[in-house]
Design a protein around this motif. Structure first.
Motif, short mmCIF file in Angstrom:
data_model
loop_
_atom_site.label_atom_id
_atom_site.label_comp_id
_atom_site.label_asym_id
_atom_site.label_seq_id
_atom_site.Cartn_x
_atom_site.Cartn_y
_atom_site.Cartn_z
N MET A 29 0.81 -1.22 0.00
CA MET A 29 0.00 0.00 0.00
C MET A 29 0.85 1.28 0.00
O MET A 29 0.31 2.38 0.00
N ARG A 30 2.18 1.12 0.01
CA ARG A 30 3.10 2.26 -0.01
C ARG A 30 2.77 3.26 1.12
O ARG A 30 2.58 4.46 0.88
N THR A 31 2.69 2.73 2.32
CA THR A 31 2.36 3.57 3.48
C THR A 31 3.47 4.56 3.82
O THR A 31 3.25 5.52 4.56
N ASP A 32 4.68 4.30 3.29
CA ASP A 32 5.80 5.19 3.57
C ASP A 32 5.77 6.44 2.70
O ASP A 32 6.57 7.36 2.90
N VAL A 33 4.85 6.50 1.75
CA VAL A 33 4.73 7.65 0.86
C VAL A 33 3.51 8.48 1.26
O VAL A 33 2.43 7.93 1.46
N LYS A 34 3.69 9.76 1.38
CA LYS A 34 2.58 10.64 1.73
C LYS A 34 1.54 10.66 0.60
O LYS A 34 1.89 10.51 -0.56
N GLU A 35 0.29 10.88 0.98
CA GLU A 35 -0.79 10.87 0.00
C GLU A 35 -0.56 11.89 -1.11
O GLU A 35 -0.79 11.61 -2.28
N GLU A 36 -0.12 13.08 -0.72
CA GLU A 36 0.08 14.14 -1.72
C GLU A 36 1.29 13.88 -2.61
O GLU A 36 1.42 14.49 -3.69
N ASP A 37 2.16 12.95 -2.20
CA ASP A 37 3.36 12.66 -2.99
C ASP A 37 3.21 11.39 -3.84
O ASP A 37 4.13 11.06 -4.61
N LYS A 38 2.13 10.69 -3.68
CA LYS A 38 1.95 9.43 -4.42
C LYS A 38 1.80 9.68 -5.92
O LYS A 38 1.13 10.61 -6.34
N LYS A 39 2.46 8.81 -6.68
CA LYS A 39 2.39 8.89 -8.14
C LYS A 39 1.29 7.94 -8.62
O LYS A 39 1.38 6.73 -8.42
N ARG A 40 0.27 8.54 -9.22
CA ARG A 40 -0.91 7.78 -9.62
C ARG A 40 -1.01 7.68 -11.14
O ARG A 40 -0.85 8.67 -11.85
N GLY A 41 -1.25 6.47 -11.59
CA GLY A 41 -1.44 6.24 -13.02
C GLY A 41 -2.91 6.00 -13.33
O GLY A 41 -3.58 5.26 -12.60
N TYR A 42 -3.40 6.61 -14.39
CA TYR A 42 -4.80 6.48 -14.78
C TYR A 42 -4.88 5.93 -16.20
O TYR A 42 -4.36 6.54 -17.14
N ILE A 43 -5.50 4.76 -16.32
CA ILE A 43 -5.77 4.19 -17.64
C ILE A 43 -7.19 4.62 -18.01
O ILE A 43 -8.17 4.14 -17.44
N VAL A 44 -7.30 5.54 -18.95
CA VAL A 44 -8.60 6.09 -19.34
C VAL A 44 -9.03 5.44 -20.65
O VAL A 44 -8.34 5.56 -21.67
N ILE A 45 -10.16 4.76 -20.61
CA ILE A 45 -10.66 4.03 -21.79
C ILE A 45 -11.80 4.81 -22.42
O ILE A 45 -12.89 4.91 -21.87
N THR A 46 -11.53 5.39 -23.59
CA THR A 46 -12.56 6.06 -24.38
C THR A 46 -12.74 5.31 -25.70
O THR A 46 -12.09 4.28 -25.93
N ALA A 47 -13.58 5.84 -26.57
CA ALA A 47 -13.79 5.22 -27.87
C ALA A 47 -12.79 5.78 -28.88
O ALA A 47 -12.04 6.72 -28.60
N ASP A 48 -12.78 5.19 -30.07
CA ASP A 48 -11.92 5.68 -31.14
C ASP A 48 -12.65 6.69 -32.02
O ASP A 48 -12.04 7.33 -32.88
N LYS A 49 -13.95 6.81 -31.83
CA LYS A 49 -14.75 7.75 -32.62
C LYS A 49 -15.98 8.14 -31.82
O LYS A 49 -16.25 7.59 -30.74
N GLY A 50 -16.70 9.11 -32.33
CA GLY A 50 -17.88 9.63 -31.64
C GLY A 50 -19.15 8.90 -32.05
O GLY A 50 -19.14 7.69 -32.24
N LEU A 51 -20.24 9.65 -32.18
CA LEU A 51 -21.54 9.10 -32.53
C LEU A 51 -21.99 8.05 -31.52
O LEU A 51 -22.57 7.02 -31.89
N ALA A 52 -21.70 8.30 -30.25
CA ALA A 52 -22.09 7.35 -29.19
C ALA A 52 -22.71 8.08 -28.01
O ALA A 52 -22.51 7.69 -26.86
N GLY A 53 -23.44 9.16 -28.29
CA GLY A 53 -24.09 9.90 -27.22
C GLY A 53 -23.06 10.54 -26.30
O GLY A 53 -22.06 11.11 -26.74
N ALA A 54 -23.31 10.43 -24.99
CA ALA A 54 -22.44 11.07 -23.99
C ALA A 54 -21.36 10.11 -23.48
O ALA A 54 -20.74 10.38 -22.45
N TYR A 55 -21.12 9.02 -24.19
CA TYR A 55 -20.18 7.99 -23.74
C TYR A 55 -18.79 8.58 -23.45
O TYR A 55 -18.25 8.44 -22.35
N ASN A 56 -18.20 9.23 -24.44
CA ASN A 56 -16.85 9.78 -24.27
C ASN A 56 -16.83 10.94 -23.28
O ASN A 56 -15.89 11.07 -22.48
N HIS A 57 -17.85 11.77 -23.32
CA HIS A 57 -17.91 12.94 -22.44
C HIS A 57 -17.89 12.52 -20.97
O HIS A 57 -17.17 13.12 -20.15
N ASN A 58 -18.66 11.51 -20.61
CA ASN A 58 -18.74 11.07 -19.22
C ASN A 58 -17.41 10.53 -18.71
O ASN A 58 -17.01 10.78 -17.56
#
Length: 292
Positions: A70-99
């Motif tokens: 859990m990396r308890t030795d690292v402060k919350e504000e110093d933690k390096k966070r990675g985000y895998i964001v899954i969107t579409a390759d194209k639009g025409l899908a309503g609010a899917y990508n926006h959300n």
């Protein structure tokens, strides 16, 4: 009153567009069924992996493994966070990508040490315009998710996590709750939480299981496969949600097109009736003048 030729031209254009939206609806429906079938076929394997991890944790609650650090030795504000964001390759899908993008921005604004991994062209282009650094080597499309692609993504994330270049890893994707409802969600991939395995699919602790050569070695093999399955599941879920959103959008567009054609047909009939009435009036007036 609008010219009949203009009305016919508009009706033809709308009918052509309606054919396209209807075709896109059918294509998305076919892709959705195929993706769901692939996910269902792999579920027993990944459920077994979950059960294996659960059994090890039940036997050795205090087992130490890098995936549970859990990396308890690292402060919350110093933690390096990675985000895998899954969107579409194209639009025409309503609010899917926006959300998805809205949720990603909300989470990333909570910290400063963020690392973005974008799956899908829409998200990659959006964040590039916002001058947000996106991992250039993490070029994956959202179409046709496969286990091979999930394995590569999992290996990349695990390597960065073990080198302590990342302290936490999250996936932001769209989960299809019902055929009519989907929500953008965030799932923590690393570090793994032991509480997640307390009750896995209602499975009971397997007292006869033997782990060879040791539970720690088995965990080293099982955890990467479990993370691969977790990522694959989110990829398929996001892809299914995208196709479902596109189906709903195309169905709404087709319905609107039908309503527009109905309204234009009424306008066309009125214009035609007015033209016929005018012609009859002119003929009658001409006949009357000739008689005089």
């Amino acid at each position: 009153m609008t010219n009949m030729r203009e009305i016919r031209s508009r009706m033809k254009s709308i009918q052509d567009i309606m054919k396209i939206t209807n075709a896109m609806y059918l294509i998305s429906s076919s892709k959705l069924k195929k993706a769901r079938k692939s996910l269902t076929a792999t579920e027993p394997y990944f459920e077994t992996l979950q059960t294996t991890i659960q059994d090890i944790l039940m036997r050795i609650p205090d087992i130490e493994h890098s995936a549970f650090d859990m990396r308890t030795d690292v402060k919350e504000e110093d933690k390096k966070r990675g985000y895998i964001v899954i969107t579409a390759d194209k639009g025409l899908a309503g609010a899917y990508n926006h959300n998805i993008i809205k949720l990603a921005e909300k989470e990333m604004n909570k910290g400063k040490n963020n690392f973005l991994f974008a799956v899908g062209q829409v998200g990659r282009r959006y964040f590039a315009k916002k001058n947000v650094t996106v991992d250039v080597e993490f070029l994956y499309t959202a179409q046709n998710p496969t286990l091979h692609r999930a394995r590569i993504i999992a290996a990349t994330i695990i390597e960065l996590y073990e080198r302590k270049e990342l302290d936490e890893v999250y996936i932001i994707y769209t989960k299809m709750i019902t055929p009519m409802k989907a929500e953008a969600e965030m799932l923590q991939v690393l570090p793994l939480q032991k509480s997640r395995f307390d009750k896995v699919s209602g499975k009971r602790f397997n007292e006869t299981a033997v782990f060879n050569p040791s539970p720690e070695k088995v965990m080293d093999k099982v955890v990467p496969n479990y993370i691969k399955g977790l990522i694959y599941g989110t990829l398929v879920e996001a892809f299914s949600s995208e196709q479902n959103a596109r189906m709903m959008a195309m169905e709404a567009a087709t319905t609107s097109a039908k309503e527009m054609i109905s309204d234009l047909s009424l306008m066309y009939n009125r214009a035609r009736q007015a033209a016929i009435t005018q012609e009859i009036t002119e003929i009658a007036s001409g006949a009357k003048c000739a008689k005089k």
